[in-house]
Design an enzyme around this catalytic site. Sequence first.
Site, PDB file in Angstrom:
ATOM      1  N   SER B  23       5.707  -2.167   2.808  1.00 17.14           N
ATOM      2  CA  SER B  23       4.598  -3.118   2.872  1.00 17.14           C
ATOM      3  C   SER B  23       5.052  -4.497   2.433  1.00 17.14           C
ATOM      4  CB  SER B  23       3.465  -2.648   1.965  1.00 17.14           C
ATOM      5  OG  SER B  23       3.026  -1.387   2.372  1.00 17.14           O
ATOM      6  N   CYS B  24       4.171  -5.441   2.634  1.00 20.71           N
ATOM      7  CA  CYS B  24       4.388  -6.826   2.219  1.00 20.71           C
ATOM      8  C   CYS B  24       4.816  -6.869   0.753  1.00 20.71           C
ATOM      9  CB  CYS B  24       3.080  -7.599   2.409  1.00 20.71           C
ATOM     10  SG  CYS B  24       3.123  -9.291   1.885  1.00 20.71           S
ATOM     11  N   PRO B  25       5.816  -7.594   0.327  1.00 21.00           N
ATOM     12  CA  PRO B  25       6.645  -8.521   1.108  1.00 21.00           C
ATOM     13  C   PRO B  25       7.943  -7.889   1.623  1.00 21.00           C
ATOM     14  CG  PRO B  25       7.073  -8.839  -1.212  1.00 21.00           C
ATOM     15  CD  PRO B  25       6.159  -7.649  -1.105  1.00 21.00           C
ATOM     16  N   GLY B  26       8.000  -6.561   1.728  1.00 23.29           N
ATOM     17  CA  GLY B  26       9.218  -5.862   2.135  1.00 23.29           C
ATOM     18  C   GLY B  26       9.906  -6.398   3.390  1.00 23.29           C
ATOM     19  N   ASP B  50       4.033  -2.613   9.027  1.00 26.19           N
ATOM     20  CA  ASP B  50       2.964  -3.388   8.390  1.00 26.19           C
ATOM     21  C   ASP B  50       2.494  -4.465   9.373  1.00 26.19           C
ATOM     22  OD1 ASP B  50       1.273  -4.730   6.709  1.00 26.19           O
ATOM     23  OD2 ASP B  50       2.853  -5.696   5.543  1.00 26.19           O
TER      24      ASP B  50
END
Lengths: 178, 86
Positions: B23-26, B50
């Site tokens: 997920s963000c910020p991945g 995502d």
Amino acid sequence: MLTPPWRNTSQYQRKQVTKMSKKTIIVFSGDYDRMMAAFIIANGAAAMDDEVTMFFTFWGLSALRKQQKPVGGKSDNSFLQNMFGGMLPKHAEKLGLSKFNFGGAGRFMMKKVMKSENVMTVAELISTAQEQGIKMIACTMSMDVLGISKDELIDGIEYAGVATYLGEADESNVNLFI
Amino acid sequence: MSASVEELKAIASPVVVDARGVSCPGPILAAKKQIPSVTVGNVMEVLATDSGTLKDIPAWCRKMGHDFLGSFEEAGAIHLFLRKAK
């Protein structure tokens, strides 16, 4: 040939877009969810080549505490300072939620969902921030008030006061108080 | 600059970043990590699940000065393409 030379600005436009900038974040809150927001913004900005400075003060300092409490060494804290230190969350993963915490049960459930959704925990976000070279500054005044010593906090951080933060904020184009 | 899905599918990206499941910020962290291994002028492909990535990778490209080429969704994954410009 029809385009006048002053209209041909593409090479200049690219320079403008990629200008490096700086972000400063004051982390005052010790809530787990707010801490996630602060570190996601910080890590995102660093991934976009921005310089990032996070200034940790008051309850926000709890996030920087080491998972393992240092052993030995007599502290010269007063009784009240020790009391504060004892009541504060032990480390980042022990922070409570700003809503629906229910004495830690809410946080437990949220972390379970986060794990299944592959969302980074605050501890993971902190180590990513350190890998990305995000500057983290602990406010020494609040450390004194809360009875937190340097050896209780994670390595690789700086210690300073309001003037340092203001100096950094002067150079930044985004400043958040979380 | 936007390429059609057929054009994008025809690209054999030398570097593919797999950020599926994170997920963000991945995804942008992964993109940032991999971009040094891409030669200037070459294409990097980012795989993600995502949905925010659809907006985030173009924004990241604008900030970093790379050219975003376009994206398509296939078999539950989002494929995003960018050309390293500097």
